[in-house]
Scaffold this motif. Sequence first.
Motif, PDB file in Angstrom:
ATOM      1  N   ARG A  91      -1.681  -1.048  12.074  1.00 63.00           N
ATOM      2  CA  ARG A  91      -2.797  -0.740  11.140  1.00 63.00           C
ATOM      3  C   ARG A  91      -3.674  -0.236  12.247  1.00 63.00           C
ATOM      4  NH1 ARG A  91      -2.074  -6.070   9.419  1.00 63.00           N
ATOM      5  NH2 ARG A  91      -4.026  -6.802  10.625  1.00 63.00           N
ATOM      6  N   TYR A  92      -3.879  -0.838  13.375  1.00 62.49           N
ATOM      7  CA  TYR A  92      -4.905  -0.274  14.384  1.00 62.49           C
ATOM      8  C   TYR A  92      -4.652   1.150  15.014  1.00 62.49           C
ATOM      9  CZ  TYR A  92      -6.770  -4.967  14.413  1.00 62.49           C
ATOM     10  OH  TYR A  92      -7.067  -6.420  13.896  1.00 62.49           O
ATOM     11  N   GLY A  93      -3.415   1.218  15.119  1.00 69.78           N
ATOM     12  CA  GLY A  93      -2.827   2.428  15.413  1.00 69.78           C
ATOM     13  C   GLY A  93      -3.066   3.697  14.580  1.00 69.78           C
ATOM     14  N   ALA A  94      -3.011   3.297  13.148  1.00 68.02           N
ATOM     15  CA  ALA A  94      -3.338   4.210  12.214  1.00 68.02           C
ATOM     16  C   ALA A  94      -4.787   4.509  12.218  1.00 68.02           C
ATOM     17  CB  ALA A  94      -2.902   3.616  10.791  1.00 68.02           C
ATOM     18  N   VAL A  95      -5.464   3.705  12.336  1.00 64.60           N
ATOM     19  CA  VAL A  95      -6.939   3.696  12.364  1.00 64.60           C
ATOM     20  C   VAL A  95      -7.467   4.857  13.402  1.00 64.60           C
ATOM     21  CG1 VAL A  95      -9.332   2.861  12.537  1.00 64.60           C
ATOM     22  CG2 VAL A  95      -7.574   1.711  11.271  1.00 64.60           C
ATOM     23  N   ILE A 119      -0.111   9.267   7.333  1.00 66.83           N
ATOM     24  CA  ILE A 119       1.207   9.800   7.901  1.00 66.83           C
ATOM     25  C   ILE A 119       1.503   8.567   8.784  1.00 66.83           C
ATOM     26  CG2 ILE A 119       2.233  11.124   9.489  1.00 66.83           C
ATOM     27  CD1 ILE A 119       0.557  13.522   7.782  1.00 66.83           C
ATOM     28  N   VAL A 120       0.693   8.021   9.854  1.00 59.37           N
ATOM     29  CA  VAL A 120       1.135   7.014  11.005  1.00 59.37           C
ATOM     30  C   VAL A 120       1.480   5.615  10.462  1.00 59.37           C
ATOM     31  CG1 VAL A 120       0.155   5.394  12.813  1.00 59.37           C
ATOM     32  CG2 VAL A 120      -0.604   7.895  12.690  1.00 59.37           C
ATOM     33  N   ALA A 122     -13.410  -1.984   8.363  1.00 53.74           N
ATOM     34  CA  ALA A 122     -13.167  -2.906   9.343  1.00 53.74           C
ATOM     35  C   ALA A 122     -12.587  -4.359   8.611  1.00 53.74           C
ATOM     36  CB  ALA A 122     -14.435  -3.349   9.951  1.00 53.74           C
ATOM     37  N   GLN A 123     -12.924  -4.868   7.516  1.00 49.92           N
ATOM     38  CA  GLN A 123     -12.551  -6.207   6.919  1.00 49.92           C
ATOM     39  C   GLN A 123     -11.225  -5.828   6.500  1.00 49.92           C
ATOM     40  OE1 GLN A 123     -14.833  -7.603   3.818  1.00 49.92           O
ATOM     41  NE2 GLN A 123     -13.688  -9.339   3.565  1.00 49.92           N
ATOM     42  N   ILE A 124     -11.010  -4.533   5.667  1.00 52.88           N
ATOM     43  CA  ILE A 124      -9.544  -4.510   5.217  1.00 52.88           C
ATOM     44  C   ILE A 124      -8.625  -4.194   6.660  1.00 52.88           C
ATOM     45  CG2 ILE A 124      -8.026  -2.575   4.342  1.00 52.88           C
ATOM     46  CD1 ILE A 124     -10.492  -2.113   2.386  1.00 52.88           C
ATOM     47  N   VAL A 125      -8.971  -3.592   7.922  1.00 51.51           N
ATOM     48  CA  VAL A 125      -8.167  -3.734   9.021  1.00 51.51           C
ATOM     49  C   VAL A 125      -7.900  -4.946   9.688  1.00 51.51           C
ATOM     50  CG1 VAL A 125      -7.902  -2.559  11.105  1.00 51.51           C
ATOM     51  CG2 VAL A 125      -8.618  -1.048   9.369  1.00 51.51           C
ATOM     52  N   VAL A 126      -9.044  -5.899   9.721  1.00 46.29           N
ATOM     53  CA  VAL A 126      -8.940  -7.080  10.526  1.00 46.29           C
ATOM     54  C   VAL A 126      -8.222  -8.235   9.505  1.00 46.29           C
ATOM     55  CG1 VAL A 126     -10.150  -8.943  11.566  1.00 46.29           C
ATOM     56  CG2 VAL A 126     -10.737  -6.334  11.941  1.00 46.29           C
ATOM     57  N   GLN A 127      -8.851  -8.253   8.458  1.00 49.92           N
ATOM     58  CA  GLN A 127      -8.295  -9.069   7.330  1.00 49.92           C
ATOM     59  C   GLN A 127      -7.662  -8.610   6.152  1.00 49.92           C
ATOM     60  OE1 GLN A 127     -11.521 -11.551   6.696  1.00 49.92           O
ATOM     61  NE2 GLN A 127     -11.096 -12.812   8.300  1.00 49.92           N
ATOM     62  N   PRO A 128      -6.235  -8.106   6.297  1.00 43.37           N
ATOM     63  CA  PRO A 128      -5.773  -7.085   5.215  1.00 43.37           C
ATOM     64  C   PRO A 128      -5.479  -7.726   3.692  1.00 43.37           C
ATOM     65  CG  PRO A 128      -4.279  -7.293   7.034  1.00 43.37           C
ATOM     66  CD  PRO A 128      -5.526  -7.966   7.328  1.00 43.37           C
TER      67      PRO A 128
END
Length: 114
Positions: A77-81, A104-105, A59-65
């Motif tokens: 990023r959210y779409g890939a997750v 891939i996304v 979550a930290q990597i996705v929200v604050q990359p």
Amino acid sequence: MTGFIGDWHALAILFVAGVIPNQIWRMLGLWFGGGIDESSELLVWVRAVATAILAGIIAQIVVQPPGALASVPDWLRYGAVAAGFAVFMLTKRSIFAGVIAGEIVMLAGKTWLG
């Protein structure tokens, strides 16, 4: 041979400093934990804590990359997750399939964006 693997001294240091100490702890864990019941309350708790820590890191990597991932738009990023999670659930909880789908996304989105 040097052109193929590079400086063999660096590989030897990496092996001695990285692989050997890590393997010692793995072998000790196997030895000490061999008789522990996998369904015991202690191991269920340990598994839950490890899963929570991993979820927090993701979550930290996705929200604050960090680093280069910060240049990727939020929606990608959210779409890939989301795609990785959907594939994970559709493939009977295959972590490998979920990770590959998310990658891939992410790669397709970055290629499309240029």
